[in-house]
Design a protein around this motif. Structure first.
Motif, PDB file in Angstrom:
ATOM      1  N   ASP A  52       0.814  -1.209   0.000  1.00 14.42           N
ATOM      2  CA  ASP A  52       0.000   0.000   0.000  1.00 14.42           C
ATOM      3  C   ASP A  52       0.849   1.260   0.000  1.00 14.42           C
ATOM      4  OD1 ASP A  52      -2.677  -1.008   0.004  1.00 14.42           O
ATOM      5  OD2 ASP A  52      -2.374  -1.669   2.061  1.00 14.42           O
ATOM      6  N   LYS A  53       2.126   1.133   0.373  1.00 11.68           N
ATOM      7  CA  LYS A  53       2.998   2.298   0.494  1.00 11.68           C
ATOM      8  C   LYS A  53       4.301   2.039  -0.236  1.00 11.68           C
ATOM      9  CE  LYS A  53       1.102   3.306   5.083  1.00 11.68           C
ATOM     10  NZ  LYS A  53       1.412   3.451   6.528  1.00 11.68           N
ATOM     11  N   GLY A  85      -3.623  -4.118  -2.646  1.00  7.22           N
ATOM     12  CA  GLY A  85      -2.550  -3.155  -2.411  1.00  7.22           C
ATOM     13  C   GLY A  85      -2.666  -1.976  -3.359  1.00  7.22           C
ATOM     14  N   GLY A 131      -5.825  -1.231   1.271  1.00  9.53           N
ATOM     15  CA  GLY A 131      -5.963  -1.232   2.725  1.00  9.53           C
ATOM     16  C   GLY A 131      -6.161  -2.592   3.349  1.00  9.53           C
ATOM     17  N   GLU A 134      -3.096  -3.470   5.471  1.00  2.00           N
ATOM     18  CA  GLU A 134      -2.715  -2.613   6.597  1.00  2.00           C
ATOM     19  C   GLU A 134      -3.051  -3.277   7.921  1.00  2.00           C
ATOM     20  OE1 GLU A 134      -4.520   1.169   6.077  1.00  2.00           O
ATOM     21  OE2 GLU A 134      -3.236   1.747   4.389  1.00  2.00           O
ATOM     22  N   LYS A 135      -4.210  -3.895   7.984  1.00  2.85           N
ATOM     23  CA  LYS A 135      -4.601  -4.688   9.157  1.00  2.85           C
ATOM     24  C   LYS A 135      -5.204  -5.981   8.625  1.00  2.85           C
ATOM     25  CE  LYS A 135      -7.198  -4.549  13.495  1.00  2.85           C
ATOM     26  NZ  LYS A 135      -8.164  -3.794  14.320  1.00  2.85           N
ATOM     27  N   VAL A 268       3.260  -9.290   3.474  1.00  2.00           N
ATOM     28  CA  VAL A 268       3.421  -8.245   4.495  1.00  2.00           C
ATOM     29  C   VAL A 268       4.788  -8.358   5.158  1.00  2.00           C
ATOM     30  CG1 VAL A 268       2.575  -7.434   6.724  1.00  2.00           C
ATOM     31  CG2 VAL A 268       0.952  -7.981   4.914  1.00  2.00           C
ATOM     32  N   GLN A 272       7.974  -5.567   4.908  1.00  2.00           N
ATOM     33  CA  GLN A 272       8.655  -4.948   6.040  1.00  2.00           C
ATOM     34  C   GLN A 272      10.164  -5.178   5.963  1.00  2.00           C
ATOM     35  OE1 GLN A 272       7.071  -2.893   7.987  1.00  2.00           O
ATOM     36  NE2 GLN A 272       5.149  -3.406   6.978  1.00  2.00           N
TER      37      GLN A 272
END
Length: 319
Positions: A52-53, A85, A131, A134-135, A268, A272
């Motif tokens: 997403d980023k 995403g 989103g 994100e969670k 995810v 990271q």
């Protein structure tokens, strides 16, 4: 990576159920569950799992590159795209048109959409899910899986593939294309394509991990994996409350959902790790730039002071 008991247990239960029921109907010879039915691949669904980023180096670029390679290698097929995403969604929307669906009456309980309009192009974006990562929640992933399953059962699509970044360790991730549907064997993975990281990328990730104080040696999960594998796989007669056929049919959607959830969780974690590497490289580059400009500033300052001294000395000598 640590053991994944939930997915492993579903797989183990399904494996134990297949020993108690016949997957093929003895009367018709057909498979008992439609998700095992294979058809010629004319319509393909491609699920692209990106971030997403940004600020994650080449993480999103590598995923999109693999997706484009898959699309270019299947120009003879109609391809629908589900983008998970924002980065993947934005790129797919720029390049391919969005599919048009009519309105539906009532609730959408089985993931069914309205009637689809005429295709604008061989490749269309049928949905996006910004989103979602994100969670990451199992319920939302199951809704997406239910929609995909419904489309496959209705024969709107003939196969489903996932493009995502598989996390092995902090210094080792690879971009893979994995076939989700049709199911062939419970517990088996079908990798249609993969790109391993280069030696330079591994070294950069290792340096970033050491800077962050992260242990590079993989944790020993052999004992946990063996314990998870033993669940429901022993050759004994289990007693189920419901008939084995009903349990098998009810758990298959959960199994597909767990595979999709696994891909997103891997993505995810890989994102990271990629962001950590990118930020470490950015920090090192900024430090090098600060040192270089500080040295340049000192040299200019020293040259200016030296020039002033020479001018003073020259003026004094002339007098």
């Amino acid at each position: 990576m640590a053991a994944r008991p939930y997915a492993r247990m579903i797989t183990s239960v399904l494996e134990s159920l297949t020993r108690r029921i016949e997957i093929f109907d003895p009367e018709t010879g057909n498979l008992r569950h439609p998700l095992f039915v294979t058809r010629p691949e004319k319509r393909v669904l491609l699920v692209i799992i990106s971030g997403d980023k940004g600020f994650a180096g080449a993480f999103n670029a590598n995923i999109l590159k693999m997706a484009y390679q898959f699309i270019n290698a299947n120009t003879d097929k109609e391809i629908d795209i589900e983008a998970v995403g924002r980065k993947g969604r934005d790129q797919m929307r720029r390049r391919y048109p969005a599919a048009v669906f009519g309105e539906t009456e009532g609730s959408d309980q089985e993931g069914k959409r309205g009637p689809r309009g005429e295709r604008k192009a061989p490749v269309e974006v049928t949905g996006d899910h910004p989103g979602l990562l994100e969670k990451l929640e199992a319920g939302r992933v199951f809704e997406l899986a239910k929609n995909i399953i419904a489309r496959y059962v209705r024969e709107e699509i003939d196969s489903v593939y996932i493009v995502y970044n598989e996390f092995k360790s902090v210094i080792s991730q690879r971009v893979v294309v994995e076939q989700l549907l049709p199911l062939i064997k419970i517990g088996g993975r079908r990798i249609a394509g993969a790109v391993e990281p280069t030696l330079e990328e591994r070294e950069r990730a290792a340096e970033a991990a050491r800077s962050a104080g992260i242990e590079l040696e993989a944790a020993d999960t052999q004992e946990a994996d063996e314990e998870a594998k033993n669940f429901g796989t022993a050759e004994v007669d289990y007693i189920y409350e419901q008939p084995a056929e009903e349990l098998f049919a009810g758990l298959i959607p959960q199994y597909v959902s767990s595979m999709l959830f696994h891909a997103m969780a891997e993505s995810v974690a890989a994102e990271q790790a990629a962001r950590m590497t990118a930020m470490d490289s950015a920090t090192n580059n900024a430090s090098d730039m600060i040192d270089a400009y500080t040295l340049l500033m000192n040299r200019v300052r020293q040259a200016a002071i030296t020039k002033e001294i020479i001018e003073i000395v020259s003026g004094a000598a002339a007098v």
